[in-house]
Motif scaffolding. Structure first.
Motif, PDB file in Angstrom:
ATOM      1  N   ASP A   1       4.724   2.736  13.637  1.00  0.00           N
ATOM      2  CA  ASP A   1       3.660   2.674  12.626  1.00  0.00           C
ATOM      3  C   ASP A   1       4.135   1.879  11.410  1.00  0.00           C
ATOM      4  O   ASP A   1       3.394   1.072  10.856  1.00  0.00           O
ATOM      5  CB  ASP A   1       3.246   4.088  12.187  1.00  0.00           C
ATOM      6  CG  ASP A   1       2.625   4.873  13.338  1.00  0.00           C
ATOM      7  OD1 ASP A   1       2.082   4.227  14.259  1.00  0.00           O
ATOM      8  OD2 ASP A   1       2.694   6.117  13.314  1.00  0.00           O
ATOM      9  N   TYR A   2       5.378   2.128  10.999  1.00  0.00           N
ATOM     10  CA  TYR A   2       5.918   1.388   9.857  1.00  0.00           C
ATOM     11  C   TYR A   2       6.026  -0.111  10.178  1.00  0.00           C
ATOM     12  O   TYR A   2       5.541  -0.961   9.418  1.00  0.00           O
ATOM     13  CB  TYR A   2       7.296   1.916   9.430  1.00  0.00           C
ATOM     14  CG  TYR A   2       7.907   1.032   8.371  1.00  0.00           C
ATOM     15  CD1 TYR A   2       7.401   1.030   7.073  1.00  0.00           C
ATOM     16  CD2 TYR A   2       8.945   0.146   8.675  1.00  0.00           C
ATOM     17  CE1 TYR A   2       7.919   0.181   6.099  1.00  0.00           C
ATOM     18  CE2 TYR A   2       9.462  -0.704   7.706  1.00  0.00           C
ATOM     19  CZ  TYR A   2       8.938  -0.688   6.420  1.00  0.00           C
ATOM     20  OH  TYR A   2       9.441  -1.545   5.467  1.00  0.00           O
TER      21      TYR A   2
ATOM     22  N   LEU B   1       2.752  -1.882  10.435  1.00  0.00           N
ATOM     23  CA  LEU B   1       2.088  -2.018   9.132  1.00  0.00           C
ATOM     24  C   LEU B   1       2.787  -3.094   8.281  1.00  0.00           C
ATOM     25  O   LEU B   1       2.128  -3.900   7.617  1.00  0.00           O
ATOM     26  CB  LEU B   1       2.075  -0.667   8.399  1.00  0.00           C
ATOM     27  CG  LEU B   1       1.316  -0.623   7.069  1.00  0.00           C
ATOM     28  CD1 LEU B   1      -0.141  -1.085   7.230  1.00  0.00           C
ATOM     29  CD2 LEU B   1       1.346   0.789   6.470  1.00  0.00           C
TER      30      LEU B   1
ATOM     31  N   ALA C   1      -3.972  -4.397  -0.083  1.00  0.00           N
ATOM     32  CA  ALA C   1      -3.418  -3.436   0.888  1.00  0.00           C
ATOM     33  C   ALA C   1      -3.538  -4.002   2.305  1.00  0.00           C
ATOM     34  O   ALA C   1      -4.565  -4.583   2.658  1.00  0.00           O
ATOM     35  CB  ALA C   1      -4.154  -2.108   0.784  1.00  0.00           C
TER      36      ALA C   1
ATOM     37  N   SER D   1       0.870  -1.180   0.000  1.00  0.00           N
ATOM     38  CA  SER D   1       0.000   0.000   0.000  1.00  0.00           C
ATOM     39  C   SER D   1       0.903   1.225   0.000  1.00  0.00           C
ATOM     40  O   SER D   1       2.029   1.191   0.530  1.00  0.00           O
ATOM     41  CB  SER D   1      -0.909  -0.029   1.237  1.00  0.00           C
ATOM     42  OG  SER D   1      -0.662   1.065   2.056  1.00  0.00           O
ATOM     43  N   PRO D   2       0.440   2.321  -0.608  1.00  0.00           N
ATOM     44  CA  PRO D   2       1.251   3.548  -0.626  1.00  0.00           C
ATOM     45  C   PRO D   2       1.583   4.022   0.789  1.00  0.00           C
ATOM     46  O   PRO D   2       2.569   4.742   0.983  1.00  0.00           O
ATOM     47  CB  PRO D   2       0.364   4.568  -1.341  1.00  0.00           C
ATOM     48  CG  PRO D   2      -0.684   3.777  -2.047  1.00  0.00           C
ATOM     49  CD  PRO D   2      -0.846   2.491  -1.319  1.00  0.00           C
ATOM     50  N   ASP D   3       0.780   3.607   1.771  1.00  0.00           N
ATOM     51  CA  ASP D   3       1.082   3.996   3.156  1.00  0.00           C
ATOM     52  C   ASP D   3       2.469   3.512   3.583  1.00  0.00           C
ATOM     53  O   ASP D   3       3.148   4.175   4.377  1.00  0.00           O
ATOM     54  CB  ASP D   3       0.038   3.400   4.120  1.00  0.00           C
ATOM     55  CG  ASP D   3      -1.309   4.114   4.002  1.00  0.00           C
ATOM     56  OD1 ASP D   3      -1.344   5.203   3.399  1.00  0.00           O
ATOM     57  OD2 ASP D   3      -2.304   3.558   4.496  1.00  0.00           O
ATOM     58  N   LEU D   4       2.888   2.350   3.062  1.00  0.00           N
ATOM     59  CA  LEU D   4       4.211   1.829   3.419  1.00  0.00           C
ATOM     60  C   LEU D   4       5.326   2.727   2.888  1.00  0.00           C
ATOM     61  O   LEU D   4       6.410   2.791   3.472  1.00  0.00           O
ATOM     62  CB  LEU D   4       4.374   0.405   2.876  1.00  0.00           C
ATOM     63  CG  LEU D   4       3.645  -0.675   3.680  1.00  0.00           C
ATOM     64  CD1 LEU D   4       3.420  -1.919   2.829  1.00  0.00           C
ATOM     65  CD2 LEU D   4       4.417  -1.026   4.951  1.00  0.00           C
ATOM     66  N   ASP D   5       5.048   3.394   1.765  1.00  0.00           N
ATOM     67  CA  ASP D   5       6.075   4.247   1.149  1.00  0.00           C
ATOM     68  C   ASP D   5       6.278   5.568   1.892  1.00  0.00           C
ATOM     69  O   ASP D   5       7.198   6.324   1.584  1.00  0.00           O
ATOM     70  CB  ASP D   5       5.699   4.563  -0.316  1.00  0.00           C
ATOM     71  CG  ASP D   5       5.641   3.311  -1.177  1.00  0.00           C
ATOM     72  OD1 ASP D   5       6.404   2.365  -0.897  1.00  0.00           O
ATOM     73  OD2 ASP D   5       4.829   3.277  -2.127  1.00  0.00           O
ATOM     74  N   LYS D   6       5.402   5.843   2.857  1.00  0.00           N
ATOM     75  CA  LYS D   6       5.501   7.119   3.580  1.00  0.00           C
ATOM     76  C   LYS D   6       6.669   7.156   4.561  1.00  0.00           C
ATOM     77  O   LYS D   6       7.069   8.222   5.014  1.00  0.00           O
ATOM     78  CB  LYS D   6       4.226   7.344   4.402  1.00  0.00           C
ATOM     79  CG  LYS D   6       3.007   7.731   3.608  1.00  0.00           C
ATOM     80  CD  LYS D   6       1.913   8.109   4.608  1.00  0.00           C
ATOM     81  CE  LYS D   6       0.535   7.846   4.091  1.00  0.00           C
ATOM     82  NZ  LYS D   6      -0.452   7.723   5.193  1.00  0.00           N
ATOM     83  N   TYR D   7       7.138   5.968   4.930  1.00  0.00           N
ATOM     84  CA  TYR D   7       8.120   5.912   6.021  1.00  0.00           C
ATOM     85  C   TYR D   7       9.538   5.756   5.491  1.00  0.00           C
ATOM     86  O   TYR D   7       9.772   5.070   4.508  1.00  0.00           O
ATOM     87  CB  TYR D   7       7.786   4.745   6.954  1.00  0.00           C
ATOM     88  CG  TYR D   7       6.396   4.857   7.533  1.00  0.00           C
ATOM     89  CD1 TYR D   7       6.153   5.707   8.609  1.00  0.00           C
ATOM     90  CD2 TYR D   7       5.334   4.153   6.981  1.00  0.00           C
ATOM     91  CE1 TYR D   7       4.875   5.828   9.131  1.00  0.00           C
ATOM     92  CE2 TYR D   7       4.049   4.266   7.496  1.00  0.00           C
ATOM     93  CZ  TYR D   7       3.823   5.106   8.577  1.00  0.00           C
ATOM     94  OH  TYR D   7       2.562   5.238   9.082  1.00  0.00           O
TER      95      TYR D   7
END
Ligand SMILES: [Zn+2]
Length: 371
Positions: A111-112, A115, A60, A19-25
């Motif tokens: 959080d990373y 996830l 995701a 998920s793009p959320d993983l790329d935030k970290y």
């Protein structure tokens, strides 16, 4: 026998967990682990059409629940880790491996890590539900995290938690770790159990972190013979690795007869990795994956190490292409390394060392399985 069985498992029923959320970290720049590798591998997979087909899909993840993480991790450790994820350093955390060069304290780490753990759990859930025959979480494989200690860029042991989830559902799990480093945290999780067999191939602990994973570490109690370690000499190259892999893993997997095979596909055993001294090409990883697929069991795969970013993401894309059963082999050629030809003196040294290792591992483990 395997060929007939393999017709029952359709590996094109494949899920890429991302998920793009993983790329935030981002890990701090001082840390050699690049958490953006998963997103980069995903881009190659998409661009090459390796995600095409009615049964291949992307799923995701959600963060792993506290309960799920506590199936392996200590509750107090998770509390301290959550505080570290808000940027708070503590002496207690330092005693748990936090705030070191390898496992720095940074905002977002909890959080990373939770996830990334949720992504491996999602892979396990899809397999348990029969919704995928192969599920790959390239953001996973944090195999050095211990019950209550962070180590080697790993905070939460996603793959130990995922294997625990499968085992709790009554599945016999074969965990195969081909990262250049010993899968010590996963070994710890299942050291006294016989329902999860762990096999780790890694550079000899006398020459590489974490300094464990020797031939005589074979499990305790009921678990004796269900932990398998194959330390590899520096300079181990494709043919030598494949010989050891075939001689040790194939008989054991056949005899253990798992319900699910979990693979840690760290790519730091590739030649050119800045942290290790193995000399593989990704043709070895393809051999390993195809050999495992021949057992015709669902596969849960995770990423892991890999500090030459370009080589790592290209090899994960290749791994996905192979695992998700792409028939057009020539497409995958673009991702394959050119086979390497090591010098005769290197071959002789590695072969002599590995021959001894294979004999030791077989002598220590095989009798427990009637082999
Ligand atoms: Zn590694």
């Amino acid at each position: 026998m395997n060929r007939i069985a393999s017709e029952k498992v359709d590996f094109a029923r494949a899920a890429l967990i991302h998920s793009p959320d993983l790329d935030k970290y981002h890990y701090p720049p001082s840390c050699p682990l690049d958490s953006q590798r998963a997103g980069k591998a995903r881009r190659i997979i998409k661009e090459m059409g390796l995600q095409d087909g009615p049964q291949r899909r992307e799923v995701a993840p959600l963060p792993a629940t506290r309960d799920a993480m506590e199936t392996f991790h200590d509750g107090r450790y998770l509390d301290i880790l959550a505080q570290a994820g808000r940027g708070r350093w503590s002496a207690e955390g330092q005693g748990m491996g936090l705030g070191t060069e390898d496992c720095p304290v940074w905002v977002g780490l909890y959080d990373y890590a939770s996830l990334a753990c949720g992504a491996s759990l999602k892979a396990a859930e899809l397999i348990l539900a029969g919704e995928a025959s192969v599920a790959f979480n390239p953001s996973g494989g944090y195999h050095h995290a211990h019950r209550s200690e962070a180590a080697g860029f790993c905070y939460i042991n996603d793959v130990a938690v995922a294997c625990m989830h499968l085992a709790r559902a009554g599945k016999r799990v074969l965990y195969l770790d081909v990262d250049a480093h010993h899968g010590d945290g996963v070994q710890e999780a299942f050291y006294d159990r016989k329902d999860v067999m762990t096999i780790s191939f890694h550079q000899d602990g006398r020459t590489l972190f974490p300094g464990t994973g020797f031939e005589d570490e074979i499990g305790i109690g009921e678990g004796v013979g269900y932990t398998v370690n194959v330390p590899l000499p520096m300079g181990t190259y494709d043919q030598a690795y494949i010989k050891a892999f075939d001689a040790i893993s194939l008989p054991l997997i056949g005899k253990f007869d798992p319900d699910v095979i979990a693979m840690e596909l760290g790519m730091d055993a590739l030649a050119g990795d800045p942290l290790t001294q193995l000399e593989l090409t990704n043709n070895t990883h393809e051999h390993v994956i195809r050999s495992v697929m021949a057992f015709a069991k669902p596969i849960l795969a995770v990423g892991g190490g890999g500090y030459h970013v370009e080589n790592t993401v290209r090899s994960w894309a290749l791994a996905w292409g192979v695992m998700s059963n792409h028939r057009e082999d020539s497409t995958l050629d673009r991702l394959r390394d050119i086979p390497a030809a090591p010098q005769a003196n290197l071959r002789a040294r590695v072969n002599a060392d590995l021959h001894e290792t294979i004999e030791k591992v077989q002598a220590n483990v095989f009798p427990h399985h009637g082999l």
